[in-house]
Write a protein that holds these residues in place. Sequence first.
Motif, PDB file in Angstrom:
ATOM      1  N   MET A 121       0.817  -1.218   0.113  1.00 27.01           N
ATOM      2  CA  MET A 121       0.077  -0.182   0.180  1.00 27.01           C
ATOM      3  C   MET A 121       0.993   1.294   0.067  1.00 27.01           C
ATOM      4  O   MET A 121       0.676   2.211   0.135  1.00 27.01           O
ATOM      5  N   LEU A 122       2.227   1.110  -0.181  1.00 21.17           N
ATOM      6  CA  LEU A 122       3.171   2.340   0.095  1.00 21.17           C
ATOM      7  C   LEU A 122       4.086   2.743  -1.241  1.00 21.17           C
ATOM      8  O   LEU A 122       4.086   1.646  -1.862  1.00 21.17           O
ATOM      9  N   GLU A 123       4.125   3.825  -1.213  1.00 24.35           N
ATOM     10  CA  GLU A 123       5.186   4.235  -2.382  1.00 24.35           C
ATOM     11  C   GLU A 123       6.664   4.250  -1.829  1.00 24.35           C
ATOM     12  O   GLU A 123       6.763   4.584  -0.534  1.00 24.35           O
ATOM     13  N   LYS A 124       7.541   3.949  -2.750  1.00 28.58           N
ATOM     14  CA  LYS A 124       8.895   4.125  -2.079  1.00 28.58           C
ATOM     15  C   LYS A 124       9.369   5.515  -2.060  1.00 28.58           C
ATOM     16  O   LYS A 124       8.795   6.307  -2.765  1.00 28.58           O
ATOM     17  N   ILE A 125      10.304   5.814  -1.141  1.00 28.61           N
ATOM     18  CA  ILE A 125      10.568   7.166  -1.011  1.00 28.61           C
ATOM     19  C   ILE A 125      12.046   7.313  -1.413  1.00 28.61           C
ATOM     20  O   ILE A 125      12.838   6.418  -1.335  1.00 28.61           O
ATOM     21  N   ASP A 126      12.707   8.382  -2.077  1.00 32.54           N
ATOM     22  CA  ASP A 126      13.912   8.514  -2.484  1.00 32.54           C
ATOM     23  C   ASP A 126      14.624   9.329  -1.567  1.00 32.54           C
ATOM     24  O   ASP A 126      14.530  10.635  -1.340  1.00 32.54           O
ATOM     25  N   LEU A 127      15.460   8.471  -0.960  1.00 35.22           N
ATOM     26  CA  LEU A 127      16.255   9.097   0.266  1.00 35.22           C
ATOM     27  C   LEU A 127      17.180  10.390  -0.136  1.00 35.22           C
ATOM     28  O   LEU A 127      17.547  11.227   0.467  1.00 35.22           O
ATOM     29  N   ASN A 128      17.478  10.313  -1.520  1.00 38.26           N
ATOM     30  CA  ASN A 128      18.071  11.436  -2.112  1.00 38.26           C
ATOM     31  C   ASN A 128      17.541  12.816  -2.154  1.00 38.26           C
ATOM     32  O   ASN A 128      18.182  14.044  -2.128  1.00 38.26           O
ATOM     33  N   LYS A 129      16.238  12.645  -2.159  1.00 37.36           N
ATOM     34  CA  LYS A 129      15.373  13.901  -2.193  1.00 37.36           C
ATOM     35  C   LYS A 129      15.030  14.279  -0.749  1.00 37.36           C
ATOM     36  O   LYS A 129      14.611  15.339  -0.446  1.00 37.36           O
ATOM     37  N   ILE A 130      15.389  13.593   0.198  1.00 34.60           N
ATOM     38  CA  ILE A 130      15.265  13.746   1.888  1.00 34.60           C
ATOM     39  C   ILE A 130      16.664  14.025   2.470  1.00 34.60           C
ATOM     40  O   ILE A 130      16.933  13.179   3.320  1.00 34.60           O
ATOM     41  N   PRO A 131      17.587  15.039   1.989  1.00 35.39           N
ATOM     42  CA  PRO A 131      18.884  14.919   2.587  1.00 35.39           C
ATOM     43  C   PRO A 131      19.033  14.833   3.982  1.00 35.39           C
ATOM     44  O   PRO A 131      19.742  14.420   4.516  1.00 35.39           O
ATOM     45  N   ASN A 132      17.900  15.486   4.732  1.00 33.27           N
ATOM     46  CA  ASN A 132      17.915  15.736   6.049  1.00 33.27           C
ATOM     47  C   ASN A 132      17.672  14.562   6.818  1.00 33.27           C
ATOM     48  O   ASN A 132      17.773  14.529   7.986  1.00 33.27           O
ATOM     49  N   HIS A 133      17.571  13.441   6.195  1.00 31.25           N
ATOM     50  CA  HIS A 133      17.406  12.130   6.879  1.00 31.25           C
ATOM     51  C   HIS A 133      18.691  11.815   7.335  1.00 31.25           C
ATOM     52  O   HIS A 133      19.000  10.792   8.521  1.00 31.25           O
ATOM     53  N   LYS A 134      19.741  12.408   7.184  1.00 32.86           N
ATOM     54  CA  LYS A 134      21.203  12.013   7.791  1.00 32.86           C
ATOM     55  C   LYS A 134      21.219  12.201   9.259  1.00 32.86           C
ATOM     56  O   LYS A 134      22.135  11.887   9.996  1.00 32.86           O
TER      57      LYS A 134
END
Lengths: 347, 273, 279
Positions: free
Chosen positions: A96-109
């Motif tokens: 039921m979920l979409e993949k997320i692109d961690l490159n577009k979420i730099p603050n995940h660091k």
Amino acid sequence: MVQKSRFVLLMLSLVTLSLVLTGCGQEKPTLYVYNWGDYIDEDVLGEFEKEFNMKVVYDTYSTNEDMYVKIKSGGSSYDVIFPSEYMLTRMLEEDMLEKIDLNKIPNHKHLDKRLMGTKYDPNNEYSLPYLWGTLGILYNTTMVDEEIDSWDVLWDPKYSKEILMLDSQRDSIGAALLRLGYSINTSDLGELAEAGELLKQQKPLVLAYVVDEGKDKMVAGEAVLALTWSGEAMYAIGENEDLAYVIPKEGTNIWFDVMAIPKGSKNLEGAMQFMDFLNRPEIALRNTEYVGYSTPNLAARAMLPEEVRNDRQAYPNDEDIDDAEFFIHLGDTLRHYDRVWTEVKAH
Amino acid sequence: MKRSSLFPYVIWMTLFIVVPMFLVLYYAFTVPTDTGATWSLENFHRFFEPIYLRVLGRSLRLAVISTVICFVIGYPAAMVMAGNAFSRKNVILLLFVVPMWMNFLLRTYAWLTLLERNGVINVLLTSLRLPRLNILYTESAVVLGMVYNFLPFMVLPIYSVLSKIDKGVIEAAGDLGANSFRVFTKVVFPLSLPGVVSGVTMVFMPALTTFVISRLLGGGQFTLIGNLIEQQFLVVGDWGFGSAISVVMIVLILLSMAIMSFFEGEEKSVALW
Amino acid sequence: MVRFLKRSYIYLVFAFLYMPIAVLMVYSFNDSRSRGVWGGFTLRWYVELFQDRTIMSSLYSTMFIGVTSAIIATIIGTLAAIGIHNSRGIQKRLIMNITYLPVLNPEIVTAISLMILFVFANVRLGYLTLLLAHITFNIPYVILSVLPKLRQLNKHLYEAALDLGSTPVQALWKVIIPEIMPGIITGLLLAFTLSIDDFVISFFTTGSGVSTLSITIYSMARRGINPKINALSTIMFTFVLLLLIVVNVRQAREEKKGRNGRHGSKKQIRSFDAKFGDA
């Protein structure tokens, strides 16, 4: 005759008005967010809207299950949702979920590595932790005269009718399983039955099986011990200094509320921008301060006042959560948990 | 003309009540298999086990008790309101309804604050050297919650019928030699019966399927049918079982109403000539 | 004396009904978020309330849906009750039993079945579906309120009106409706009340940012209901109370005027009524 046509007119205008209202307000790109109630600093939403020139439509739900049914039915599409970890595993299993692109979420660091890459989402391809905590015992220090460090204390007859358990199948059965040394995700029916027996034995000692009202009861000194989550415990301790929270030595469960994107989202870009925005240290800081639950964002944690960031109750050490488990979705086995639970309650 | 006024409702009813009901029946009578769904009575079969029947029994008992108490408290209240104790009847009527405009969850939490061990009521009682009231987390608290929540539903229809009982009829009965008691039992009460029936219906049925009250005021100790059904739909995800339980309940109640209507008769005739 | 006792009984019942209201109003001034402790007197919740965009927008939606669904349900329901009252046999039984279904069904069942219906019909969940759902569960209560009044009605009234020359619509509007008005008002009140307090059905039939006050409040339960809600409830309650007082005072004044002979013709009609009763 006049009255009749006036009637018709009134009805028509009411219907028209309602139809009009259903279809208005769609100029800017919109982001549909579905979250728990009172679970975000709402000023943050306004700032996001301004900076990214988007409109944020914010809906709330009261339990994971309610949210799951709404999303599954497909009646409305959301871009960002905040399921708990066990619900996340279920939604993953049902695609039921979409993949997320961690490159577009730099603050995940900034996120705590201990809390990333969990069993249910090893590479964080679908979720990022938002707020987290543990399951443990909240107790009133003035009403106990011993050290509280084990699940056993919830079964101690000394505290008859002073114990609050959770009206939540997984959590209460989980506590029993932890006391017995079994996995909280067991599908072994024998272990499950043992846990059920334990809970039935406990029932006469239990004051009530509470949901959210438990923390206020502890604050008011209505009970001595309560099975609860760290987030609730921190809230209660904030209101009543006599209270304290402990993670029993037999083990605990770590819970997360994560951010994820459901399938059918019409604004993937916006969703990921929002997730990145929430992980900015200052924003994460404001959210954790407003909600009072522990943040997985290390940079935000570093900005918290000292008593909070080093508070072992809110931010346990490594040893405390070494062998902690996460709830995973049990599929068909859930029926057996439900049966056990119904028997306990109807005992 | 009067018959045709039914049309808008019949259309509405078919669309929004009948069709969804068929959906529920579909879920109740089928079980999911790997290849879709097959017709089966398994969901109903599961329900007829002692543990679930006990839940049903308890729910029925509490609903009946609550309805009776609502009636015992509500009927006299409606009578007083319809009588001449108050001149501003509309105001009194509204005052009955206004508490219900405050959110239900909030009001139930307020009952927690009132009934707790160190709650408002007990603080008051102990300061007056009276014994404590410990009814929270007992069945009594659940009944209290139900009565509190449903009382206006009992009072309103009874009041609306009582308020327009032809005073001439009452006078006539008096003239014919009946004392007040007989006037009540033989004239007023029978005339108010339609309102009573509505009131009982609007209290008993929701009381049977409520789940928040038993959860909060009963401390989760009393699983009622409402809790069971809610659990099936949301936590367990077994819509089939949940639907089956609902269907059983509906059939039970409609049956008992059919039996009752034999005693009531087709119409309660009001006219005297 | 009897009158005093009667009044006291009602006051007792009111005390029972209003105790929790008093409690939640007091806690709207609590300087602590928790219900379990009194932190001192404060007005901050009232201030924060008006800055909360979610609460304000859900309040608006709740009022709108409440009023609209109550009115529409009352119209459809009253007409339906009249129709049912004039039916017989199987048709009447069938319709009555179907009418009971939304009252009888657990809310979750009604909620989910309606949700599936809307999704199936490809209608996006939002204001429209919310409204439709509310009207659906309101109508049976209107019918149950109006039906007893119809049963109480003198069955020859309608015929008499027709005999005296009125059209069916006139007879309906000028004769029947005024007689059953208390039932209609009761139905309207009940429908409005049910609508603004509903959670389960609303939750599953709405979407797209449309939230009712109930949904907002229930969603907060996990975190502890913010006293802002208590503040809102207190304001609403006070508002309604003030309204009642104002209406009451006005009515009292008008009645005083009436007694002083300005509406003399009304006095004549009243004495006619007294002699011949309701005919």
